[in-house]
Write a protein that holds these residues in place. Structure first.
Motif, short mmCIF file in Angstrom:
data_model
loop_
_atom_site.label_atom_id
_atom_site.label_comp_id
_atom_site.label_asym_id
_atom_site.label_seq_id
_atom_site.Cartn_x
_atom_site.Cartn_y
_atom_site.Cartn_z
N LYS A 3 0.68 3.24 3.48
CA LYS A 3 1.24 2.47 4.59
C LYS A 3 2.72 2.19 4.39
N ASP A 29 0.87 -1.18 0.00
CA ASP A 29 0.00 0.00 0.00
C ASP A 29 0.90 1.23 0.00
N ASN A 30 0.60 2.16 -0.86
CA ASN A 30 1.47 3.32 -0.99
C ASN A 30 1.56 4.13 0.31
#
Length: 898
Positions: free
Chosen positions: A101, A98-99
């Motif tokens: 996270k 996820d970008n």
């Protein structure tokens, strides 16, 4: 964030454990802390970023790679100094693919410390690209063993990014090399519009263009690939490079099966998918597993090599095969699944260790020999040193030679082929640019497929047998014409051959007719010569030669025929021309004028718009003898830009000539001399030629794509037109000579012709004295005037006897009469009564002797009694004497009663 401090240790667990990854990492940390405290090795913090959780339906990659990382660290701990002097501490950060996270985990690791030397890992393309773009600001270098995205090769955007696994673009040089090996210079691409496939396709196109390989068609699809595959088939693409994922692969193969684009005529180059039974059909396709396997049979895949096949001990002192056995043992003991990336993770740890060891040795050397007591090095300088050391990495690992060029791994690509199962057929070494293929490669056909259907140009040529037959027939026609020529020359004096020819030295019109027929015959030979017999240059020359020969042949034959008819028309239909001689030379001049018109037209045609060789190409035809061979028929023509215009000029001119011939034939139809009246035969010839030309031109145009039919039609039209024309001219003469061969007829005809010649000569003589007659016309007028005066004098003499005596004394006509005629008896009455009796015989004779010469002299020149030369005054006396004598002689017998 979990921290793993690893120096040298045994496997994490000796028994398979179902514990989750966090528990395993914690256990490893607790076990290694004690070892680390006792070893006294210099710690080197490394940030390991990877997704910890697995995707739905997939395996946990980090869990599968952990045994390879541990094995590498264990092998490092057993290495001699200086490698054993340093301890790699891997601090794990879960990006969760996820970008947001992933970026938060990265910044948290940097914020909470410690200071990291290298960022290790990176899998998900989007998260990896975001982190890699910010590395330069942190003076960090990243080494990835899993990110293959081609976009990460942009060094302007990601200057500090390295990867030990080859990128997706790395397969393109291998593909180009493979294509060149089999001579495939024409390919097509089929690309899915997702992920990084378009980027790979763009690089592939550059590689293909650089290698001079034609890209026949580039097709892309998003959902249904069938239309794109159909376009590839329509464009005759045989070598297809596919770039799509596993889910779309089943759709592609199903469409391939239905379109019959598999087997020995096609070669598919597709990605190498590693999921077992990926070709299992889903509900999205209407093909069975057997259909998909059949469509996939023989396809070739190219991908990076996960483990080197060479039996060479690498940097760790182990060969790739020995490492594989150790890895499998550790993995099985840990109870995790295998990953195809484990070899890159193993070599990645070795790369990091060798890079940092080299950097630290340099730092120690500088610190030891520095003149400054408190030597320090900045983070920026340290990052630059790590970057340079990473770029100079070069060793042999379990995945092959580890070498970087602009941050990209120069590795080894392997080729596999589906032969019922996946079989390795060769490999490509990117470092040495060498492709090695084994003998296991097998193509569905008898040989490697061609890159396109082999198009063999096939000339639509004239059949040799047909050409020989028509040439033989043409030779017979020329022999017949030669026989007619011999017959015409041998019997040139016969009345049916001579006709009204006035000169035998100059060839008569019949010979010209035969010459025209033979020229027409000879054009058939040139019409049958195409590119299969002669070269292109000679064929182009023949285009002009056959046109000129046929045109001149037509003009000679019909021009001479019409010239003959015109002479008959001139003699029998025009009264004024009866006294004019029309020689053969004049008829030859008429034919020469017609030829001159032809010559002017043909020269203008050749100078302005000459005939050229043009090629008409037809659609492909499959060769029944070859699966991958097609025939491209082509036909040679003689054409130019304004072909219709020039033909129209020729047709109009020849048409007027034929109409004029028909007119002459009609006008001379009633000539009573059979040998001169050819109107019937001329009409038949014109009708024959006209009908044959119309039929021939129509059929020839409709069959222009069938050279055998066209040549046959043209040859037969020329042959029959020439043959019928010659037969109509000469066969009747042969028949007549056979029926009437006697010499009496020939003599009579010879006398007729000689009489005609004499009439012509008389006409010529008359024309020569025309000037004399004109000059004498004035003299004739004066004589007529004198004649009138003499008439008046005669009347006066008749009235006056005394004048008669004067004439007798001055003009002794009596003596003349006495010399020429019998003397009349004279008596006394004459002397005595002469003055009184004027009607006596003596007086009558005297008057006649005086009057008749005068009348003869005055009137006979006007009616042709005497020629103009005798009408001069100098000859009047002799004429009078002559005619007086004649008159005396004539009237001497007149009865006395007159």
């Amino acid at each position: 964030m979990h921290t793993i401090v690893i120096c040298a240790l045994s496997p994490l667990s000796h028994n398979p454990s179902p514990w989750p990854l966090p528990v395993l990492l914690l256990v490893a940390f607790l076990e290694l802390v004690l070892t680390s405290l006792c070893s006294g090795r210099h710690p080197l913090p490394i940030l390991w970023i990877m997704p910890q959780t697995a995707e739905p339906g997939g395996s946990n990659l980090t869990e599968a790679l952990l045994p390879a990382v541990q094995l590498a660290l264990q092998h490092l701990s057993r290495q001699p100094a200086p490698l054993r002097n340093y301890q790699l501490q891997l601090h794990f950060a879960d990006t969760q693919c996820d970008n947001a996270k992933g970026l938060k985990a990265f910044y948290d690791a940097l914020f909470y410390g410690p200071k990291y030397f290298i960022v290790f890992g990176g899998l998900c393309p989007s998260v990896t690209s975001i982190i890699a773009e910010s590395l330069q600001g942190w003076n960090l270098v990243q080494l990835s063993f899993a990110a293959t995205t081609a976009s990460l090769a942009d060094k302007k955007k990601y200057p500090n990014f390295f990867r030990i696994i080859p990128s997706d673009n790395a397969v393109n040089p291998a593909l180009v090399k493979f294509l060149k090996r089999y001579g495939w210079n024409r390919v097509g691409t089929l690309t899915q519009e997702v992920q990084s496939f378009p980027v790979v396709q763009k690089d592939l196109i550059k590689q293909l263009e650089k290698a001079n390989i034609q890209i026949a068609l580039t097709e892309t699809f998003s959902q249904d690939p069938c239309e794109s595959i159909r376009n590839l088939k329509v464009n005759d693409v045989k070598i297809i490079i596919g770039q799509f994922d596993e889910l779309s692969a089943t759709k592609v193969l199903c469409c391939t099966y239905h379109l019959n684009m598999f087997g020995g005529r096609y070669q598919w180059l597709i990605p190498d998918w590693h999921q077992e039974s990926w070709w299992s059909p889903s509900g999205l396709v209407n093909c069975s597993s057997q259909s998909l396997l059949k469509a996939m049979e023989g396809s070739i895949s190219v991908d990076y090599e996960t483990l080197s096949a060479k039996q060479i001990r690498g940097v760790s002192g182990r060969s790739p095969q020995e490492y594989q056995r150790e890895y499998d043992k550790w993995r099985e003991e840990a109870g995790v699944e295998s990953s195809r990336l484990h070899g890159f993770a193993y070599d990645g740890i070795w790369t990091v260790a060798k890079t940092l060891t080299r950097v630290m040795e340099v730092v120690r050397h500088k610190e030891r020999y520095s003149i400054h007591q408190n030597f320090t090095i900045s983070q920026k300088e340290l990052g630059q040193m790590v970057f340079e050391a990473m770029n100079e990495t070069n060793f042999f690992g379990v995945t092959g030679q580890v070498l970087f060029k602009d941050g990209e791994r120069i590795g080894t690509m392997q080729f596999t082929q589906i032969q019922g199962k996946k079989v390795k057929i060769g490999e490509y070494n990117s470092i040495t640019d060498v492709l090695e293929l084994n003998r296991k490669i097998r193509f569905p056909g008898t040989a490697p497929p061609r890159d396109q259907t082999l198009v063999r140009p096939q000339r639509k040529e004239i059949n040799v047998l047909l050409y020989c037959i028509l040439s033989s027939v043409t030779i017979l026609g020329m022999l017949m014409a030669s026989a007619f020529l011999i017959f015409n020359i041998k019997n040139r004096s016969h009345r049916h051959i001579l006709t009204i020819s006035t000169e035998t030295v100059i060839p008569n019109m019949n010979n010209l007719i035969i010459l025209g027929g033979m020229l027409s015959y000879s054009s058939i030979f040139f019409f049958g010569l195409d590119g299969s017999f002669v070269s292109e240059e000679v064929f182009e020359t023949l285009c002009t030669v056959r046109t000129w020969i046929l045109t001149f042949g037509y003009t000679l034959a019909f021009g001479a025929m019409f010239a003959k008819t015109w002479r008959v028309h001139a003699i029998f239909k025009n009264v004024k021309l009866k006294k004019t001689a029309i020689r053969d030379l004049r008829l030859v001049a008429v034919v020469g004028g017609l030829l001159l018109i032809d010559l002017c037209i043909l020269i203008s045609w050749q100078a302005i718009d000459p005939l050229r060789r043009t090629v008409e190409v037809f659609s492909l035809e499959l060769d029944p003898l070859g699966e991958d061979i097609a025939l491209r028929p082509f036909l040679e023509h003689c054409e130019n830009t304004h072909m219709t215009t020039w033909l129209a000029i020729i047709y109009v001119y020849k048409g007027f000539l034929m109409l004029f011939g028909c007119f002459l034939a009609w006008e001379t139809r009633n000539v009573s001399i059979p040998a001169l009246n050819d109107s019937c035969y001329i009409g038949m010839s014109v009708y024959n030629v006209g009908i044959m030309c119309i039929i021939g031109a129509s059929v020839s145009y409709m069959t222009r794509d069938q050279p055998n039919v066209q040549f046959c039609v043209v040859a037969l039209v020329i042959f029959f037109s020439s043959t019928v024309t010659l037969c109509l001219v000469f066969v009747p003469k042969l028949i007549t000579m056979r029926r009437d061969p006697d010499s009496a007829t020939q003599s009579a005809w010879y006398q007729l012709t000689q009489g005609i010649k004499r009439d012509v000569e008389d006409t010529q003589r008359r024309s020569s004295i025309t000037s004399v007659v004109q000059t004498s016309s004035s003299r004739l007028y004066s004589l007529q005037t004198e004649n009138q005066g003499l008439r008046r004098r005669v009347m006066e003499v008749n009235k006056s006897p005394a004048l008669i005596g004067w004439f007798e004394s001055n003009m002794d006509f009596g003596a003349l009469g006495r010399n020429k005629c019998r003397t009349l008896p004279q008596n006394s009455r004459t002397s005595r009564n002469g003055a009184k009796d004027i009607n006596s015989p003596e007086q009558l004779q005297r008057r006649l002797s005086l009057q008749l010469p005068i009348l003869h002299h005055a009137y006979l020149p006007s009616i042709g009694g005497v020629d103009a030369s005798s009408a001069s005054p100098s000859n009047s006396t002799s004429s009078l004497s002559k005619h007086a004598a004649m008159a005396t002689c004539s009237y001497s017998h007149v009865p006395t009663r007159l």
